[in-house]
Design a protein around this motif. Structure first.
Motif, PDB file in Angstrom:
ATOM      1  N   ILE A 144       0.754  -1.109   0.044  1.00  0.00           N
ATOM      2  CA  ILE A 144       0.041   0.168  -0.142  1.00  0.00           C
ATOM      3  C   ILE A 144       0.842   1.164  -0.005  1.00  0.00           C
ATOM      4  O   ILE A 144       1.548   1.544   0.858  1.00  0.00           O
ATOM      5  N   LEU A 145       1.062   1.844  -1.349  1.00  0.00           N
ATOM      6  CA  LEU A 145       2.094   2.644  -1.437  1.00  0.00           C
ATOM      7  C   LEU A 145       1.687   4.241  -1.057  1.00  0.00           C
ATOM      8  O   LEU A 145       1.643   5.215  -1.962  1.00  0.00           O
ATOM      9  N   GLY A 146       1.223   4.542   0.336  1.00  0.00           N
ATOM     10  CA  GLY A 146       0.925   5.631   0.754  1.00  0.00           C
ATOM     11  C   GLY A 146      -0.337   6.132   0.265  1.00  0.00           C
ATOM     12  O   GLY A 146      -1.346   5.348  -0.163  1.00  0.00           O
ATOM     13  N   THR A 147      -0.570   7.559   0.222  1.00  0.00           N
ATOM     14  CA  THR A 147      -1.871   7.801  -0.379  1.00  0.00           C
ATOM     15  C   THR A 147      -1.819   9.295  -1.260  1.00  0.00           C
ATOM     16  O   THR A 147      -0.665   9.988  -1.001  1.00  0.00           O
ATOM     17  N   PHE A 148      -2.633   9.501  -2.112  1.00  0.00           N
ATOM     18  CA  PHE A 148      -2.462  10.653  -2.992  1.00  0.00           C
ATOM     19  C   PHE A 148      -3.409  11.658  -2.715  1.00  0.00           C
ATOM     20  O   PHE A 148      -4.609  11.288  -2.879  1.00  0.00           O
ATOM     21  N   VAL A 149      -3.293  12.987  -2.793  1.00  0.00           N
ATOM     22  CA  VAL A 149      -4.375  13.934  -2.645  1.00  0.00           C
ATOM     23  C   VAL A 149      -4.280  14.612  -3.933  1.00  0.00           C
ATOM     24  O   VAL A 149      -3.365  15.220  -4.418  1.00  0.00           O
ATOM     25  N   ALA A 150      -5.502  14.745  -4.769  1.00  0.00           N
ATOM     26  CA  ALA A 150      -5.537  15.644  -6.104  1.00  0.00           C
ATOM     27  C   ALA A 150      -6.757  16.411  -6.058  1.00  0.00           C
ATOM     28  O   ALA A 150      -7.801  15.886  -5.538  1.00  0.00           O
ATOM     29  N   ALA A 151      -6.735  17.374  -6.939  1.00  0.00           N
ATOM     30  CA  ALA A 151      -7.805  18.300  -7.143  1.00  0.00           C
ATOM     31  C   ALA A 151      -8.076  18.777  -8.580  1.00  0.00           C
ATOM     32  O   ALA A 151      -6.928  18.475  -9.344  1.00  0.00           O
ATOM     33  N   GLN A 152      -9.085  18.827  -9.072  1.00  0.00           N
ATOM     34  CA  GLN A 152      -9.381  19.049 -10.386  1.00  0.00           C
ATOM     35  C   GLN A 152     -10.626  19.980 -10.846  1.00  0.00           C
ATOM     36  O   GLN A 152     -11.751  19.931  -9.870  1.00  0.00           O
ATOM     37  N   HIS A 153     -10.339  21.091 -11.238  1.00  0.00           N
ATOM     38  CA  HIS A 153     -11.345  22.091 -11.554  1.00  0.00           C
ATOM     39  C   HIS A 153     -12.674  21.484 -12.255  1.00  0.00           C
ATOM     40  O   HIS A 153     -12.351  20.749 -13.291  1.00  0.00           O
ATOM     41  N   VAL A 154     -13.751  21.958 -12.170  1.00  0.00           N
ATOM     42  CA  VAL A 154     -14.809  21.345 -12.714  1.00  0.00           C
ATOM     43  C   VAL A 154     -15.268  22.629 -13.768  1.00  0.00           C
ATOM     44  O   VAL A 154     -14.954  23.579 -13.680  1.00  0.00           O
ATOM     45  N   ASP A 155     -16.177  21.921 -14.991  1.00  0.00           N
ATOM     46  CA  ASP A 155     -16.481  22.927 -15.839  1.00  0.00           C
ATOM     47  C   ASP A 155     -17.370  23.989 -15.059  1.00  0.00           C
ATOM     48  O   ASP A 155     -18.189  23.470 -14.682  1.00  0.00           O
ATOM     49  N   GLU A 156     -16.882  25.298 -15.589  1.00  0.00           N
ATOM     50  CA  GLU A 156     -17.474  26.414 -15.000  1.00  0.00           C
ATOM     51  C   GLU A 156     -19.098  26.508 -15.228  1.00  0.00           C
ATOM     52  O   GLU A 156     -19.700  26.916 -14.635  1.00  0.00           O
ATOM     53  N   ARG A 157     -19.518  25.890 -16.352  1.00  0.00           N
ATOM     54  CA  ARG A 157     -20.777  26.232 -17.074  1.00  0.00           C
ATOM     55  C   ARG A 157     -21.968  25.189 -15.773  1.00  0.00           C
ATOM     56  O   ARG A 157     -22.717  25.647 -15.855  1.00  0.00           O
ATOM     57  N   TRP A 158     -21.332  24.106 -15.684  1.00  0.00           N
ATOM     58  CA  TRP A 158     -21.978  23.135 -14.684  1.00  0.00           C
ATOM     59  C   TRP A 158     -22.035  23.955 -13.216  1.00  0.00           C
ATOM     60  O   TRP A 158     -23.164  23.640 -12.457  1.00  0.00           O
ATOM     61  N   VAL A 159     -20.961  24.293 -12.891  1.00  0.00           N
ATOM     62  CA  VAL A 159     -20.943  25.161 -11.386  1.00  0.00           C
ATOM     63  C   VAL A 159     -22.151  26.259 -11.443  1.00  0.00           C
ATOM     64  O   VAL A 159     -22.876  26.457 -10.656  1.00  0.00           O
ATOM     65  N   ASP A 160     -22.167  26.826 -12.642  1.00  0.00           N
ATOM     66  CA  ASP A 160     -23.240  28.121 -12.696  1.00  0.00           C
ATOM     67  C   ASP A 160     -24.532  27.644 -12.570  1.00  0.00           C
ATOM     68  O   ASP A 160     -25.504  27.995 -11.840  1.00  0.00           O
ATOM     69  N   GLU A 161     -24.764  26.598 -13.369  1.00  0.00           N
ATOM     70  CA  GLU A 161     -26.242  25.721 -13.310  1.00  0.00           C
ATOM     71  C   GLU A 161     -26.483  25.314 -12.022  1.00  0.00           C
ATOM     72  O   GLU A 161     -27.582  25.182 -11.515  1.00  0.00           O
ATOM     73  N   SER A 162     -25.471  24.654 -11.227  1.00  0.00           N
ATOM     74  CA  SER A 162     -25.809  23.976  -9.963  1.00  0.00           C
ATOM     75  C   SER A 162     -26.015  24.697  -8.726  1.00  0.00           C
ATOM     76  O   SER A 162     -26.760  24.351  -7.785  1.00  0.00           O
ATOM     77  N   GLN A 163     -25.326  25.691  -9.004  1.00  0.00           N
ATOM     78  CA  GLN A 163     -25.408  26.926  -7.602  1.00  0.00           C
ATOM     79  C   GLN A 163     -25.114  26.103  -6.560  1.00  0.00           C
ATOM     80  O   GLN A 163     -25.796  26.616  -5.418  1.00  0.00           O
ATOM     81  N   LEU A 164     -24.125  25.331  -6.451  1.00  0.00           N
ATOM     82  CA  LEU A 164     -23.569  24.924  -5.222  1.00  0.00           C
ATOM     83  C   LEU A 164     -22.223  25.536  -4.912  1.00  0.00           C
ATOM     84  O   LEU A 164     -21.214  25.372  -5.803  1.00  0.00           O
ATOM     85  N   PRO A 165     -21.976  25.993  -3.603  1.00  0.00           N
ATOM     86  CA  PRO A 165     -20.808  26.306  -3.280  1.00  0.00           C
ATOM     87  C   PRO A 165     -19.957  25.226  -3.220  1.00  0.00           C
ATOM     88  O   PRO A 165     -20.101  23.948  -2.884  1.00  0.00           O
ATOM     89  N   TRP A 166     -18.429  25.350  -3.498  1.00  0.00           N
ATOM     90  CA  TRP A 166     -17.526  24.436  -3.472  1.00  0.00           C
ATOM     91  C   TRP A 166     -17.527  23.201  -4.686  1.00  0.00           C
ATOM     92  O   TRP A 166     -16.674  22.305  -4.646  1.00  0.00           O
ATOM     93  N   ALA A 167     -18.387  23.665  -5.584  1.00  0.00           N
ATOM     94  CA  ALA A 167     -18.716  22.768  -6.543  1.00  0.00           C
ATOM     95  C   ALA A 167     -17.812  23.044  -7.787  1.00  0.00           C
ATOM     96  O   ALA A 167     -17.629  22.229  -8.772  1.00  0.00           O
ATOM     97  N   ASN A 168     -16.878  24.053  -7.725  1.00  0.00           N
ATOM     98  CA  ASN A 168     -15.986  24.251  -8.845  1.00  0.00           C
ATOM     99  C   ASN A 168     -14.780  23.525  -8.815  1.00  0.00           C
ATOM    100  O   ASN A 168     -13.872  23.494  -9.752  1.00  0.00           O
ATOM    101  N   ILE A 169     -14.518  22.766  -7.773  1.00  0.00           N
ATOM    102  CA  ILE A 169     -13.310  21.967  -7.641  1.00  0.00           C
ATOM    103  C   ILE A 169     -13.920  20.430  -7.297  1.00  0.00           C
ATOM    104  O   ILE A 169     -14.674  20.197  -6.192  1.00  0.00           O
ATOM    105  N   SER A 170     -13.268  19.453  -7.835  1.00  0.00           N
ATOM    106  CA  SER A 170     -13.556  18.189  -7.347  1.00  0.00           C
ATOM    107  C   SER A 170     -12.082  17.465  -6.670  1.00  0.00           C
ATOM    108  O   SER A 170     -10.979  17.714  -7.278  1.00  0.00           O
ATOM    109  N   TYR A 171     -12.378  16.999  -5.386  1.00  0.00           N
ATOM    110  CA  TYR A 171     -11.170  16.503  -4.809  1.00  0.00           C
ATOM    111  C   TYR A 171     -11.196  14.968  -4.729  1.00  0.00           C
ATOM    112  O   TYR A 171     -12.232  14.130  -4.693  1.00  0.00           O
ATOM    113  N   PHE A 172      -9.822  14.342  -4.640  1.00  0.00           N
ATOM    114  CA  PHE A 172      -9.690  13.059  -4.706  1.00  0.00           C
ATOM    115  C   PHE A 172      -8.771  12.568  -3.675  1.00  0.00           C
ATOM    116  O   PHE A 172      -7.637  13.191  -3.607  1.00  0.00           O
ATOM    117  N   ASN A 173      -8.821  11.483  -3.196  1.00  0.00           N
ATOM    118  CA  ASN A 173      -7.787  10.852  -2.363  1.00  0.00           C
ATOM    119  C   ASN A 173      -7.744   9.368  -2.484  1.00  0.00           C
ATOM    120  O   ASN A 173      -8.754   8.544  -2.332  1.00  0.00           O
TER     121      ASN A 173
END
Length: 350
Positions: free
Chosen positions: A19-48
């Protein structure tokens, strides 16, 4: 990543699970979807996720963490003991109570294209944290997911694994449910330089009770054997005093306030345990500037002071040196437990 994976495919690593540790990563979300969802923090997806490789084979996996915790985003500088986490809201925030599925509250599963970009294109997603090796069913959890019981929830009532493994930073075994068969080993490897072993002997590891503080719960896992620098230092002090006086403070069983194997004074636990220096004598030079090792440095200062005081005491009292007390390992270690039997595989020659 490909070079390491190729190396681990060697036959010399047959019957190993990495088990080779863990990786934390983030990725920007399509801004058009963010505008439509009206959800705070929806502009970035996080992965671990934890990369996993079955030694001596070509089997590679990634296991994704579900819950976001502040420790995942801790920013440290080697010259400063600790800085405050700079994080998404995290699962315990008021925001996440109101928006539990927001990107800032739970981790997503990284898309295949992203995994390929960072070198994990050949890794398969581990369903539910479960993997089978040589007929042994192993369940894996990452940090806060253990406290939230992710593995046991996935298994369902009455279902068990042969072995449970927890990789974490700031977690311990009794904080979350254990779902091994009775006597099945549970291992924890924690980023705060601690390891733990438990056997869930009574098979009651999914049962818990609330602590008197009214906030936290402790699971009925039975005895937990743990190792870290502080436990080693505590054991050395206790055994040294006992060797001088013939008496100790209290009546503790081996494994209580000692390293997992017990100690020369308290006796053995029956758990085979050893520690080896993980990085060699020049470990400080190797990690300096990359990791915060202030705890080790301060522990070594205390150890030297106590050892010097003991030598002065022996000289003053005209006492012979004692060899009953084991000096603490105050540096990064590889902690080795076992070999251990897996009860459900007792008749298996492996």
């Amino acid at each position: 990543i490909q070079t390491m994976t190729k190396w681990l495919e060697s036959a010399r690593f047959e019957n190993w699970l990495f088990i080779l540790g863990t990786f934390v990563a983030a990725q920007h979300v399509d801004e058009r979807w963010v505008d439509e969802s009206q959800l705070p923090w929806a502009n970035i997806s996080y992965f671990n996720f934890a990369p996993i490789h079955v030694g001596g084979t070509k089997r590679s996996f990634v296991h994704f963490k579900h819950f976001i915790s502040g420790i995942d985003f801790l920013h440290t500088q080697p010259s400063v003991p600790r800085t405050q986490p700079q994080t998404p809201p995290g699962v315990f925030s008021n925001f996440c109570h109101e928006h539990p599925y927001s990107n800032g509250c739970i981790y997503g599963k990284a898309p295949r294209a992203m995994l390929e970009d960072i070198g994990f294109g050949q890794h398969q997603v581990l369903p539910g944290g479960l993997v089978e090796i040589g007929g042994i069913r192993i369940g894996l959890e990452i940090c806060l997911d253990h406290a939230e019981g992710e593995l046991c929830k996935h298994l369902g009532p009455g279902e068990t694994v042969d072995m449970q493994i927890i990789v974490s930073a700031g977690m311990n075994i009794p904080t979350g449910p254990v779902c091994t068969a009775p006597g099945g080993p549970v291992f924890l490897s924690d980023g705060f330089a601690r390891t733990e072993l438990n056997f869930n002997k009574l098979g009651l590891g999914t049962h818990s009770e609330q602590l008197p503080d009214g906030r936290r719960r402790r699971y009925n896992v039975g005895v937990v054997y743990g190792a870290d620098a502080l436990v080693g230092l505590q054991q050395w002090i206790a055994d040294t005093l006992d060797s001088f006086t013939g008496y100790g403070f209290g009546s503790r069983l081996p494994g209580e306030s000692t390293l997992p194997g017990g100690s020369p004074v308290t006796g053995t636990t029956g758990v085979k345990f050893a520690q080896v220096n993980a990085l060699g004598e020049d470990w400080f030079d190797k990690v300096s500037g990359f990791y915060d090792v202030n705890d080790y440095i301060q522990a070594q200062k205390i150890d030297r002071s106590l050892n010097d005081a003991m030598k002065r005491f022996l000289h003053t009292e005209d006492l012979p040196p004692t060899d009953q007390a084991r000096r603490a390992s105050l540096f990064p270690t590889v902690d080795i437990y076992g070999p251990l039997a897996i009860p459900s595989r007792a008749d298996d020659s492996r």
